[in-house]
Each structure stands twice: as structure tokens, then as C-alpha cells.
Design a protein around this motif. Structure first.
Motif, mmCIF file in Angstrom:
data_model
loop_
_atom_site.group_PDB
_atom_site.id
_atom_site.type_symbol
_atom_site.label_atom_id
_atom_site.label_comp_id
_atom_site.label_asym_id
_atom_site.label_seq_id
_atom_site.Cartn_x
_atom_site.Cartn_y
_atom_site.Cartn_z
ATOM 1 N N GLU A 41 13.524 -3.678 -0.565
ATOM 2 C CA GLU A 41 14.057 -2.305 -0.135
ATOM 3 C C GLU A 41 14.641 -2.118 1.476
ATOM 4 N N GLU A 42 13.888 -1.735 2.157
ATOM 5 C CA GLU A 42 14.175 -1.215 3.669
ATOM 6 C C GLU A 42 13.254 -1.985 4.565
ATOM 7 N N ALA A 43 13.471 -2.011 5.835
ATOM 8 C CA ALA A 43 12.648 -2.329 7.061
ATOM 9 C C ALA A 43 12.513 -1.305 7.682
ATOM 10 N N GLY A 44 11.601 -0.357 7.625
ATOM 11 C CA GLY A 44 11.361 0.536 8.504
ATOM 12 C C GLY A 44 12.430 1.717 8.259
ATOM 13 N N THR A 45 13.283 1.958 9.320
ATOM 14 C CA THR A 45 14.281 2.748 9.709
ATOM 15 C C THR A 45 15.709 2.030 9.411
ATOM 16 N N MET A 46 15.630 0.775 8.934
ATOM 17 C CA MET A 46 16.927 0.061 8.835
ATOM 18 C C MET A 46 17.061 -0.720 7.583
ATOM 19 N N ASN A 47 18.293 -1.186 7.331
ATOM 20 C CA ASN A 47 18.834 -1.859 6.219
ATOM 21 C C ASN A 47 18.223 -3.380 6.303
ATOM 22 N N VAL A 48 18.038 -4.087 5.155
ATOM 23 C CA VAL A 48 17.715 -5.610 5.413
ATOM 24 C C VAL A 48 18.741 -6.503 4.915
ATOM 25 N N PHE A 49 18.916 -7.569 5.775
ATOM 26 C CA PHE A 49 20.027 -8.576 5.224
ATOM 27 C C PHE A 49 19.553 -9.828 5.198
ATOM 28 N N LEU A 50 19.827 -10.913 4.511
ATOM 29 C CA LEU A 50 19.688 -12.150 4.381
ATOM 30 C C LEU A 50 20.785 -13.230 4.624
ATOM 31 N N VAL A 51 20.850 -14.273 5.435
ATOM 32 C CA VAL A 51 21.813 -14.976 5.644
ATOM 33 C C VAL A 51 21.368 -16.577 4.811
ATOM 34 N N THR A 52 22.204 -16.924 4.058
ATOM 35 C CA THR A 52 21.950 -18.200 3.109
ATOM 36 C C THR A 52 22.475 -19.511 3.742
ATOM 37 N N SER A 53 21.999 -20.655 3.605
ATOM 38 C CA SER A 53 22.553 -21.677 3.832
ATOM 39 C C SER A 53 24.062 -21.690 3.493
ATOM 40 N N GLY A 54 24.312 -21.148 2.116
ATOM 41 C CA GLY A 54 25.597 -21.448 1.245
ATOM 42 C C GLY A 54 26.712 -20.373 1.918
ATOM 43 N N GLY A 55 26.270 -19.756 3.116
ATOM 44 C CA GLY A 55 27.126 -18.805 3.532
ATOM 45 C C GLY A 55 27.169 -17.351 2.907
ATOM 46 N N GLU A 56 26.086 -17.063 2.301
ATOM 47 C CA GLU A 56 26.260 -15.567 1.698
ATOM 48 C C GLU A 56 25.444 -14.682 2.844
ATOM 49 N N LEU A 57 25.896 -13.455 2.666
ATOM 50 C CA LEU A 57 25.195 -12.353 3.301
ATOM 51 C C LEU A 57 24.510 -11.442 2.382
ATOM 52 N N LEU A 58 23.245 -11.523 2.111
ATOM 53 C CA LEU A 58 22.776 -10.833 0.829
ATOM 54 C C LEU A 58 22.051 -9.458 1.564
ATOM 55 N N LEU A 112 8.851 -2.546 -0.473
ATOM 56 C CA LEU A 112 9.276 -3.029 -1.681
ATOM 57 C C LEU A 112 9.537 -1.796 -2.725
ATOM 58 N N ASP A 113 9.964 -1.929 -3.641
ATOM 59 C CA ASP A 113 10.436 -0.848 -4.713
ATOM 60 C C ASP A 113 9.097 -0.141 -5.355
ATOM 61 N N GLY A 114 9.433 1.125 -5.730
ATOM 62 C CA GLY A 114 8.350 1.901 -5.981
ATOM 63 C C GLY A 114 7.837 1.424 -7.345
ATOM 64 N N GLU A 115 8.698 1.063 -8.083
ATOM 65 C CA GLU A 115 8.047 0.719 -9.494
ATOM 66 C C GLU A 115 7.354 -0.480 -9.990
ATOM 67 N N GLU A 116 8.245 -1.671 -9.411
ATOM 68 C CA GLU A 116 7.280 -3.073 -9.648
ATOM 69 C C GLU A 116 6.743 -3.534 -8.447
ATOM 70 N N ARG A 118 0.813 -1.378 0.036
ATOM 71 C CA ARG A 118 -0.125 0.062 -0.099
ATOM 72 C C ARG A 118 0.906 1.237 0.060
ATOM 73 N N PHE A 119 2.098 1.322 0.723
ATOM 74 C CA PHE A 119 2.902 2.374 0.907
ATOM 75 C C PHE A 119 4.181 2.194 0.319
ATOM 76 N N VAL A 120 4.809 3.165 -0.455
ATOM 77 C CA VAL A 120 6.076 3.156 -1.077
ATOM 78 C C VAL A 120 6.838 4.013 -0.410
ATOM 79 N N ARG A 121 8.126 3.709 -0.177
ATOM 80 C CA ARG A 121 9.143 4.518 0.598
ATOM 81 C C ARG A 121 9.806 5.460 -0.282
ATOM 82 N N ALA A 122 10.422 4.755 -1.347
ATOM 83 C CA ALA A 122 10.977 5.596 -2.446
ATOM 84 C C ALA A 122 10.834 5.153 -3.748
ATOM 85 N N SER A 123 11.164 6.026 -4.696
ATOM 86 C CA SER A 123 11.399 5.556 -6.145
ATOM 87 C C SER A 123 12.556 6.202 -6.744
#
Length: 376
Positions: free
Chosen positions: A238-255, A229-233, A190-195
């Protein structure tokens, strides 16, 4: 030309007993120190009247540009007291560089990066007694808020010819009282942070004002924070509220999502740099919501966390969202989905990254990268 900061100590500082009581339970952003730093800018004279002086209210003309057109930027960083009593800043040069970037985007005067750091340091020195101790691995710091506002009284849409730079400070306790716990994120469509081309990569108050409705929506959905989520598609993280988002994978990546319309977080950059020390491979790229959901389901994404100055690392234990206009729905309502992250508790890699960063900031591990800057 470097700012010539005139230091004028307060003749009515908070007494030692009252300050000690505040520092025992400061919360976040509730109390402020005895002093502030300010400097004025005009188109004719540039920067001038720079000083550290007693904390006091501003007087603004009702037509000041900041009140009508939102021409404003700010930063957030912390001062840390080490075990030997010394006080240090963490990567203030990064904040200074981002502050200059935000100023350019909001058509405000650019403050020299060295002057930015000097003003912050001068305030910390004046209010060093307000930097709390952090015994036994606990978190406590002095939160610093540099900012700039357009002060010219003029009701016309153009860059203001007058501005004020300031720094205020507030003691901060641990973000998580009672230990680190996980949060749930609400994925908003419903809401977009940035475009693209907007102000998403600038730290300006309007971005945060516009986030309040989305945050309230997340709370109404039983979640702690919103995931944009992004403003176009409306498909890419993108971001979580006031913070950046990270994912840790089973293959040892920090995305983490690549820069562009998101904020270039100091904590984000630091964690990416520290990741290889902890056996993780940092990767910055576009990450789709569909990819996240698929990889949470098959277990190839094992952890999710958000990162920022205030909370350092915030583990995410669950993600919820809404698929709108499902087949068979005649009222346009969506179907709420929910996915658990890992086993539903803060992940080991997230906590390890958090500890590594905090240990560095508080001087408990060597500063091999030269990120710390001593003030006192």
C-alpha cells in the motif's frame, strides 16, 4: 459564491534580520510565517468571515467536535522561489480537488476548489518574504498547510454544523541534509493503515495518529519508515509511512500500487506523468509483497523509492520484515528477513525522477504541462 478574503497585514511581523536567520536553517515545520488564512462555515450561513490576518492561536470550546470525534482534514503543498525572484505554486488544483474529496469523506463542508487556491495564494502573497531562495540547485520552499476542523460544541455523533478552514505556512529547508541518502523500510503485519471503505484515500489526521505506533515499531526494528500491506489479505503493498511507493524494474517499468485505499498523491501523479520522458513505462496495479521479494532476489526489481510532497523522492535501499509462526517455533515468534534493494545505494532512475520534478518545480526546465501557477 467566491470567498471575499479580507487582508489585514500584521503590525508586528518578524523583523528582516530574524527572518533571514530562520531562513538560513528552517528545518521542517519548526517556524511559521507572520500570517494565516481562515474562513468560517455554519450550516445556516455557509462560508463567511474569510480573511488573511496575523498568525494567532485558535480558541475552541472544550466540546468542539474535532476534539472528540476527529472530524478534520488537511493538505500539504509548497511555494517555490525561482531564480528571477518570482514565486510559484505546483499543481494547487490537485490539492484543492483532494481536499474536497477528503471533506466529503469526513462529512465536512466542501470548500470550492477555486476558493481553496485563492486562500493559499493570498497567504503566499502576504508572506512572500518568507519564501526562501534555493540557489545552486538546493532545495528550499515555503510549506503550506491548509486544513479544516469541526468547531461546533456538541457531544453527539453526527456531522458538525460549524467548521473552520485555515492555512498556515512554514519555511522548509532540504529534507535530506548533506545529500540524498537511502532509507530502510519495515514491512508491518501488526498494523494496518487502511481497509476497503475506510478513510485511507482521505487526508485526515486520524490516519496519521494511527500510524505513529507503527512508525515507532519500525524505528525499534532499525528501520526509517514503515511499509504497510492491505487490510484484508495482508499481502499487497500500500504505502510507506507518509509516502506512496514505487518500484523500478529491469524492463523499464515504473510500478506503483493502484488507487483505492491509498492516498492519491500529487507527487505520485506527477512522477507517473513524467516517467515516459525518462524512458519508463508507468504501471498502476496491485503489487504483492511476495512478488516484491521474489523480484528483488532475481534482480528484476532494481530500485524502490517512496514519494511525497515533503521529501519528493526518497530512495529505499533495504526492506525488512518478519515471517511469523515459522515451522518449528513454539513461542509464536517470527523470523526476521532482510533484502537489499539493488546495490544498496540510491538508484539512478529514482534520482533522475527526483531531479526532473525538482527542476520543474523550481523553474529550471520548461513547464510544458502547465503545472506551475505564479503567485508573485
Amino acid at each position: 459564491m467566491a470567498l471575499d478574503l479580507d487582508v489585514r497585514p500584521s503590525d508586528r511581523p518578524v523583523d528582516d534580520a530574524a527572518r533571514s536567520e530562520i531562513l538560513a536553517d528552517p528545518g521542517f515545520g519548526r517556524y511559521f510565517t507572520d500570517h494565516m488564512a481562515t474562513a468560517r462555515w455554519t450550516a445556516d450561513d455557509g462560508w463567511h468571515d474569510a480573511s488573511v490576518h496575523p498568525l494567532e492561536p485558535f480558541t475552541l470550546h472544550p466540546a468542539a467536535a474535532v476534539l472528540h470525534y476527529g472530524q478534520e482534514i488537511f493538505e500539504g503543498l509548497k511555494a517555490y522561489r525561482h531564480a528571477d525572484g518570482s514565486v510559484w505554486l505546483f499543481r494547487p488544483d490537485k490539492n484543492a480537488r483532494r481536499f474536497a474529496h477528503s471533506a466529503r469523506r469526513l462529512a465536512l463542508p466542501v470548500l470550492d476548489e477555486d476558493d481553496f487556491v485563492a486562500a493559499v495564494e493570498a497567504l503566499v502573497r502576504a508572506d512572500a518574504a518568507w519564501v526562501p531562495d534555493a540557489p545552486d540547485g538546493q532545495e528550499a520552499s515555503l510549506y503550506l498547510r491548509p486544513f479544516m476542523i469541526a468547531t461546533e460544541p456538541f457531544l453527539g455523533v453526527r456531522a458538525a454544523h460549524e467548521a473552520t478552514f485555515g492555512v498556515v505556512a512554514s519555511p522548509a529547508g532540504p529534507y535530506f541534509s548533506g545529500g540524498v541518502h537511502g532509507v530502510n523500510l519495515w514491512v508491518t503485519d501488526r498494523f494496518v493503515r487502511a481497509s476497503r471503505g475506510g478513510t485511507g484515500d482521505a487526508k485526515t489526521g486520524g490516519n496519521y495518529a494511527a500510524s505513529l505506533a507503527a512508525q515507532a515499531d519500525a524505528r525499534d526494528r532499525g528501520c526509517d519508515q514503515v511499509l504497510y500491506l492491505d487490510g484484508e489479505e495482508h499481502a499487497w503493498l500500500e504505502e510507506a509511512g507518509t509516502m506512496n511507493v514505487f518500484l523500478v524494474t529491469s524492463g523499464g517499468e515504473l510500478l506503483t500500487p493502484a488507487l483505492g485505499s491509498i492516498l492519491d498523491g500529487v507527487t505520485r501523479d506527477s512522477l507517473l506523468d513524467l516517467a515516459p520522458d525518462l524512458g519508463l513505462t508507468p504501471v498502476e496495479r496491485r503489487i504483492g509483497l511476495a512478488e516484491l521479494r521474489e523480484r528483488l532476489a532475481d534482480g528484476s526489481v532494481t530500485e524502490v523509492f517512496a514519494a511525497g510532497t515533503a521529501a519528493v523522492v526518497t530512495p529505499v535501499v533495504g526492506i525488512r520484515g518478519e515471517d511469523r509462526d515459522p515451522e518449528g517455533a513454539d513461542d509464536g515468534a517470527g523470523v526476521v528477513w532482510e533484502q537489499q534493494v539493488g546495490d544498496g545505494t540510491p538508484g539512478a532512475a529514482s534520482l533522475e525522477l527526483r531531479s526532473a520534478l525538482l527542476d520543474l518545480q523550481y523553474g529550471r526546465t520548461p513547464d510544458a504541462r502547465g503545472w506551475l501557477r505564479r503567485v508573485v
